[in-house]
Design an enzyme around this catalytic site. Structure first.
Site, PDB file in Angstrom:
ATOM      1  N   ASP A 172       2.944  -5.066   8.089  1.00 12.84           N
ATOM      2  CA  ASP A 172       1.751  -4.222   7.955  1.00 12.84           C
ATOM      3  C   ASP A 172       0.518  -5.131   8.066  1.00 12.84           C
ATOM      4  O   ASP A 172       0.207  -5.884   7.138  1.00 12.84           O
ATOM      5  CB  ASP A 172       1.802  -3.500   6.595  1.00 12.84           C
ATOM      6  CG  ASP A 172       0.557  -2.664   6.341  1.00 12.84           C
ATOM      7  OD1 ASP A 172      -0.420  -2.783   7.106  1.00 12.84           O
ATOM      8  OD2 ASP A 172       0.556  -1.888   5.368  1.00 12.84           O
ATOM      9  N   GLN A 194      -4.558  -5.283   6.724  1.00 13.89           N
ATOM     10  CA  GLN A 194      -5.563  -6.147   6.078  1.00 13.89           C
ATOM     11  C   GLN A 194      -5.572  -7.564   6.620  1.00 13.89           C
ATOM     12  O   GLN A 194      -6.370  -8.379   6.166  1.00 13.89           O
ATOM     13  CB  GLN A 194      -5.327  -6.188   4.558  1.00 13.89           C
ATOM     14  CG  GLN A 194      -5.524  -4.868   3.861  1.00 13.89           C
ATOM     15  CD  GLN A 194      -6.977  -4.378   3.864  1.00 13.89           C
ATOM     16  OE1 GLN A 194      -7.913  -5.147   4.060  1.00 13.89           O
ATOM     17  NE2 GLN A 194      -7.167  -3.087   3.654  1.00 13.89           N
ATOM     18  N   LYS A 210     -10.613  -0.686  10.398  1.00 13.78           N
ATOM     19  CA  LYS A 210     -10.830  -1.833   9.513  1.00 13.78           C
ATOM     20  C   LYS A 210     -11.208  -3.062  10.333  1.00 13.78           C
ATOM     21  O   LYS A 210     -11.395  -4.149   9.803  1.00 13.78           O
ATOM     22  CB  LYS A 210      -9.555  -2.120   8.713  1.00 13.78           C
ATOM     23  CG  LYS A 210      -9.177  -0.995   7.743  1.00 13.78           C
ATOM     24  CD  LYS A 210      -7.937  -1.356   6.975  1.00 13.78           C
ATOM     25  CE  LYS A 210      -7.307  -0.171   6.271  1.00 13.78           C
ATOM     26  NZ  LYS A 210      -8.057   0.341   5.141  1.00 13.78           N
ATOM     27  N   HIS A 256       0.879  -1.183   0.000  1.00  8.44           N
ATOM     28  CA  HIS A 256       0.000   0.000   0.000  1.00  8.44           C
ATOM     29  C   HIS A 256       0.910   1.225   0.000  1.00  8.44           C
ATOM     30  O   HIS A 256       2.014   1.187   0.554  1.00  8.44           O
ATOM     31  CB  HIS A 256      -0.838  -0.053   1.284  1.00  8.44           C
ATOM     32  CG  HIS A 256      -1.917   0.961   1.397  1.00  8.44           C
ATOM     33  ND1 HIS A 256      -1.668   2.265   1.756  1.00  8.44           N
ATOM     34  CD2 HIS A 256      -3.266   0.869   1.238  1.00  8.44           C
ATOM     35  CE1 HIS A 256      -2.822   2.926   1.797  1.00  8.44           C
ATOM     36  NE2 HIS A 256      -3.799   2.106   1.490  1.00  8.44           N
TER      37      HIS A 256
END
Ligand SMILES: Cc1ncc(COP(=O)(O)O)c(C=O)c1O
Length: 405
Positions: free
Chosen positions: A199, A202, A225, A122
């Protein structure tokens, strides 16, 4: 088995119609919806508990401090961390990565040093490192993709050199939903003695994450999220970095004593949390974590995998659809295009049926270049999505394809 009907009832936003149709929310990769418990926890804090933390002796301040610090503990436990001081509250993944990049730039990173990223990243996990590299003569090296869009781990190993100072990599591609091989990343970073940043923006919404077992140097994710509020997230630091990562910024709340000549900083998480933090955000985040733990991360993953596999199977049957990174081992995300059509047109027409999808480059332009496309249509699931919604989406997508031809 989880009772999806009962779960859905906890999300007020899912009860409404959009464009006259029941909302089918498939944009969870961008941000998930919030259950009533999270909305209430935030509302109740402002209604009955609002006060600044850490320095007050009055009752409300003590209670707010307790709730804030308890939230840190809840989040640490969820990620299998014993020392909650390793959990630093930030405004989200982007903020957390910037804190690490700015901190490492002070001592750890030197001119000519190299950082390894992956093609999946990202923009939030590219730009802070690019900024450092451009200013300091650093080099970014990128793990390429194989034919099936998985990462090329043989090429990855070849990127290491004596100048490699960090591997910064996503756990799950926000565009493809593909899961990176943590075993391999851990093995290689240990072999070459290079720290790694994971990271989790997600992955944390979809799967059980045991940081004690993964042993990253840095782990980052965003509350919004994960059924929590916007503007809240965490930066996890390994014991080593908790004591040694230079501060990206400083101010009130981070200190033991200050004179005009010198400052003695606090130990632990507080050292990295200057100013008044997002107290209600931290409390809302911990409440969202409790919601996920009550559902059970393994149940949540199983349910979402079922949706992904069902949707992928149906999409593969549609001649006009091109799928990207279609693989059975995925976390909640599918990307596709309708051949010859712009993703925006597909997204706009689906919206008319109350179906919310994301279209565009998903903040992964380098990956788009690799796939040879400008953008994709992305559907991304949460625990409240159903098979019936997937079937409704497939039915309407077929209609959209006919309309566009
Ligand atoms: C993989 C990944 N990293 C980082 C981010 C940035 O997260 P935030 O906007 O919450 O800071 C996102 C957001 O979509 C993401 O998917």
């Amino acid at each position: 088995m989880i009772d999806i009907k009962k779960i859905r009832e906890q999300f007020p936003i899912l009860q409404q119609k959009v464009n006259g149709k029941p909302l089918v929310y498939f944009d969870n990769g961008a941000t998930s919806q919030k259950p009533e418990v999270v909305i209430d926890a935030i509302g109740n804090f402002y209604k009955t508990g609002n006060s600044n933390i850490h320095r007050g002796v009055h009752t409300l301040s003590r209670l707010a401090t307790e709730q804030f610090e308890q939230s840190r503990k809840t989040i640490a436990t969820h990620f299998h961390i014993k020392n909650e001081q390793q959990i630093i509250f930030t405004s989200g993944t982007t903020d957390s990565i910037n804190k690490v990049a700015q901190g490492l730039a002070k001592h750890h990173l030197k001119s000519g040093d190299e950082i390894i990223l992956s093609t999946y990243e990202h923009h939030s996990n590219i730009l802070p490192w690019q900024l450092w590299a451009q200013k300091n003569g650093g080099v970014l090296k990128v793990i390429p993709l194989l034919e099936d869009n998985s990462l090329d781990y043989v090429a990855f190993e070849n990127l290491f050199s004596e100048k490699t100072k960090l591997v910064a990599i996503t756990h799950v591609s926000n565009t493809l939903g593909l899961i990176t091989n943590l075993q391999k990343i851990k093995e290689l970073t240990q072999k070459y003695n290079v720290p790694f940043l994971l990271d989790g923006a997600q992955s944390a919404p979809h799967m059980r994450i045991d940081l004690n077992q993964i042993e990253p140097d840095f782990f980052v994710c965003s509350a919004h999220k994960m059924y929590g509020p916007t503007g809240a997230g965490i930066l996890y630091l390994s014991e080593k970095w908790l004591g040694t990562l230079p501060l990206a910024s400083t101010g009130g709340g981070t200190i033991k004593t200050v004179t005009f000549e010198k400052t003695e900083y606090a130990e632990g998480a507080l050292r990295f949390e200057p100013g008044t933090p997002h107290i209600a955000g931290a409390i809302g985040f911990a409440t969202a974590i409790k919601f996920m733990d009550e559902v059970g991360m393994n149940h949540l993953y199983e349910h979402e995998s079922y949706l992904v596999n069902h949707a992928q199977k149906a999409l593969k049957q549609i001649r006009e659809v091109e799928l990207y990174g279609a693989n059975d081992h995925k976390a909640g995300v599918i990307s596709f295009n309708v051949k010859g059509q712009h993703p925006f047109d597909v997204g706009t027409l689906l919206d008319k049926y109350g179906i919310a999808v994301r279209t565009g480059h998903h903040c992964t332009q380098p990956l788009m270049q690799c796939l040879g496309v400008q953008g994709t249509v992305r559907i991304s699931f949460a625990v409240y999505n159903t098979i019936e919604e997937v079937d409704f989406f497939i039915e309407k997508l077929k209609k959209v394809i006919t309309m566009l031809q």
